[in-house]
Write an enzyme that holds these catalytic residues in place. Sequence first.
Site, mmCIF file in Angstrom:
data_model
loop_
_atom_site.group_PDB
_atom_site.id
_atom_site.type_symbol
_atom_site.label_atom_id
_atom_site.label_comp_id
_atom_site.label_asym_id
_atom_site.label_seq_id
_atom_site.Cartn_x
_atom_site.Cartn_y
_atom_site.Cartn_z
ATOM 1 N N ASN A 1 81.253 42.732 43.489
ATOM 2 C CA ASN A 1 80.639 41.811 42.527
ATOM 3 C C ASN A 1 79.620 40.993 43.288
ATOM 4 O O ASN A 1 79.983 40.102 44.051
ATOM 5 C CB ASN A 1 81.730 40.926 41.910
ATOM 6 C CG ASN A 1 81.163 39.839 41.010
ATOM 7 O OD1 ASN A 1 79.986 39.876 40.647
ATOM 8 N ND2 ASN A 1 82.004 38.881 40.656
ATOM 9 N N TRP A 2 78.353 41.330 43.083
ATOM 10 C CA TRP A 2 77.289 40.665 43.854
ATOM 11 C C TRP A 2 76.974 39.270 43.330
ATOM 12 O O TRP A 2 76.278 38.508 43.971
ATOM 13 C CB TRP A 2 76.026 41.538 43.862
ATOM 14 C CG TRP A 2 76.047 42.603 44.917
ATOM 15 C CD1 TRP A 2 77.142 43.087 45.587
ATOM 16 C CD2 TRP A 2 74.920 43.306 45.457
ATOM 17 N NE1 TRP A 2 76.766 44.042 46.491
ATOM 18 C CE2 TRP A 2 75.410 44.201 46.433
ATOM 19 C CE3 TRP A 2 73.549 43.286 45.193
ATOM 20 C CZ2 TRP A 2 74.566 45.054 47.149
ATOM 21 C CZ3 TRP A 2 72.707 44.130 45.904
ATOM 22 C CH2 TRP A 2 73.210 45.003 46.879
ATOM 23 N N LYS A 3 77.447 38.961 42.117
ATOM 24 C CA LYS A 3 77.174 37.625 41.528
ATOM 25 C C LYS A 3 75.657 37.388 41.496
ATOM 26 O O LYS A 3 74.909 38.333 41.291
ATOM 27 C CB LYS A 3 77.935 36.547 42.299
ATOM 28 C CG LYS A 3 79.419 36.904 42.473
ATOM 29 C CD LYS A 3 80.259 35.784 42.985
ATOM 30 C CE LYS A 3 81.715 36.243 43.071
ATOM 31 N NZ LYS A 3 82.629 35.173 43.436
ATOM 32 N N HIS B 1 85.015 36.862 34.112
ATOM 33 C CA HIS B 1 85.101 36.334 35.486
ATOM 34 C C HIS B 1 85.258 34.817 35.418
ATOM 35 O O HIS B 1 84.682 34.161 34.553
ATOM 36 C CB HIS B 1 83.845 36.710 36.282
ATOM 37 C CG HIS B 1 84.007 36.405 37.737
ATOM 38 N ND1 HIS B 1 83.837 35.131 38.242
ATOM 39 C CD2 HIS B 1 84.366 37.192 38.781
ATOM 40 C CE1 HIS B 1 84.078 35.161 39.546
ATOM 41 N NE2 HIS B 1 84.409 36.392 39.896
ATOM 42 N N GLU C 1 83.984 32.516 37.004
ATOM 43 C CA GLU C 1 82.731 31.746 37.053
ATOM 44 C C GLU C 1 82.066 31.711 35.682
ATOM 45 O O GLU C 1 81.354 30.752 35.357
ATOM 46 C CB GLU C 1 81.813 32.315 38.146
ATOM 47 C CG GLU C 1 82.349 31.939 39.527
ATOM 48 C CD GLU C 1 82.057 32.919 40.634
ATOM 49 O OE1 GLU C 1 81.169 33.776 40.495
ATOM 50 O OE2 GLU C 1 82.759 32.836 41.676
ATOM 51 N N GLU D 1 92.498 37.482 39.586
ATOM 52 C CA GLU D 1 91.793 36.713 40.609
ATOM 53 C C GLU D 1 92.203 35.244 40.528
ATOM 54 O O GLU D 1 91.710 34.509 39.659
ATOM 55 C CB GLU D 1 90.278 36.804 40.400
ATOM 56 C CG GLU D 1 89.725 38.208 40.465
ATOM 57 C CD GLU D 1 88.239 38.209 40.784
ATOM 58 O OE1 GLU D 1 87.867 38.747 41.819
ATOM 59 O OE2 GLU D 1 87.461 37.633 39.999
ATOM 60 N N GLY E 1 86.188 33.096 47.015
ATOM 61 C CA GLY E 1 85.171 32.524 47.893
ATOM 62 C C GLY E 1 85.685 31.462 48.846
ATOM 63 O O GLY E 1 84.896 30.775 49.493
ATOM 64 N N SER F 1 88.842 36.648 47.977
ATOM 65 C CA SER F 1 88.813 36.662 49.448
ATOM 66 C C SER F 1 89.382 37.941 50.054
ATOM 67 O O SER F 1 89.991 37.910 51.125
ATOM 68 C CB SER F 1 89.522 35.421 50.012
ATOM 69 O OG SER F 1 88.823 34.244 49.631
ATOM 70 N N GLY G 1 83.986 39.999 46.108
ATOM 71 C CA GLY G 1 82.736 39.258 46.000
ATOM 72 C C GLY G 1 81.959 39.290 47.304
ATOM 73 O O GLY G 1 81.239 40.250 47.601
ATOM 74 N N GLY G 2 82.122 38.249 48.103
ATOM 75 C CA GLY G 2 81.320 38.069 49.315
ATOM 76 C C GLY G 2 81.284 39.294 50.220
ATOM 77 O O GLY G 2 80.219 39.640 50.761
HETATM 78 P P1 PGA Z 1 85.334 36.734 46.796
HETATM 79 O O1 PGA Z 1 85.016 36.806 45.219
HETATM 80 O O2 PGA Z 1 85.729 38.112 47.230
HETATM 81 O O3 PGA Z 1 84.028 36.270 47.413
HETATM 82 O O4 PGA Z 1 86.437 35.752 46.966
HETATM 83 C C1 PGA Z 1 85.796 37.595 44.372
HETATM 84 C C2 PGA Z 1 85.260 37.524 42.970
HETATM 85 O O5 PGA Z 1 84.792 36.462 42.543
HETATM 86 O O6 PGA Z 1 85.286 38.536 42.239
#
Ligand code: PGA
Length: 244
Positions: free
Chosen positions: A8-10, A88, A90, A158, A164, A203, A224-225
């Site tokens: 997930n590049w956001k 998600h 966010e 999640e 993050g 994470s 994500g990251g």
């Molecule tokens: P993260 O994000 O791996 O950077 O913790 C996961 C996500 O938001 O899907």
Amino acid sequence: MRKLVAGNWKMNGTSADLPQLNALADQHGDASVDVVICGPATLLSRMADTGLSIGGEDCHPSSSGAYTGDISAAMIADTGATYVITGHSERRTDHNEDDALIASKATAGWNAGLHVIICIGESEAQYRAGETLDILRAQMDQSIPDAATAETTTIAYEPIWAIGTGLTPTAEEISAVHAALRVHLEARFGAEGSAMRLLYGGSVKASNADEIFALANVDGALVGGASLKATDFSPIITALEASA
Ligand code: PGA
């Protein structure tokens, strides 16, 4: 069930980042697990050109109309993408999206022929109050439409406090939550609930992937990251393949 690792590049990524995907396609084009990168709408067509499976990060519940700045599931499918994320945290937090809206977005994704990854997760306060399972069951009840099948739908757990932050629940906690989610899915969807993929997200990185992927009812990850760079994401794919 084929396991799935989804990046997930956001709100990250421009043309300069596309070589990361070419590198992944070269190394993992014939992976024994499903590999998907969900990216920003601006890049989806070019991401799809790499030959990897691609997804959107969100979609509007309507197929078209006067919704300035929004992207429909049909538009995402038109880029060559085959997946979309809905719910998600966010989006839930920053855009006040509720379960009913997330359910309607999931339906929109299916109607456009996309596989939908529906996200659920508790806040840190809910975790500390011991409310995790109650929150997750309610989110599942209300944000997964009745028509969900294992073929069309993946669920991603999640914990918001793990996204993050570098923090993760313990292996025992992830195991207990995923077992409870599986029971809840099976009670509602029967055999489809047994076969529906349950991802862990928050994470995930190369150094913890082996431990997480070894857990029962963890059928992959939403990352994500650590999905932004091929050198970080590649060992996570390899770890999932080794566990499959
Ligand atoms: P993260 O994000 O791996 O950077 O913790 C996961 C996500 O938001 O899907």
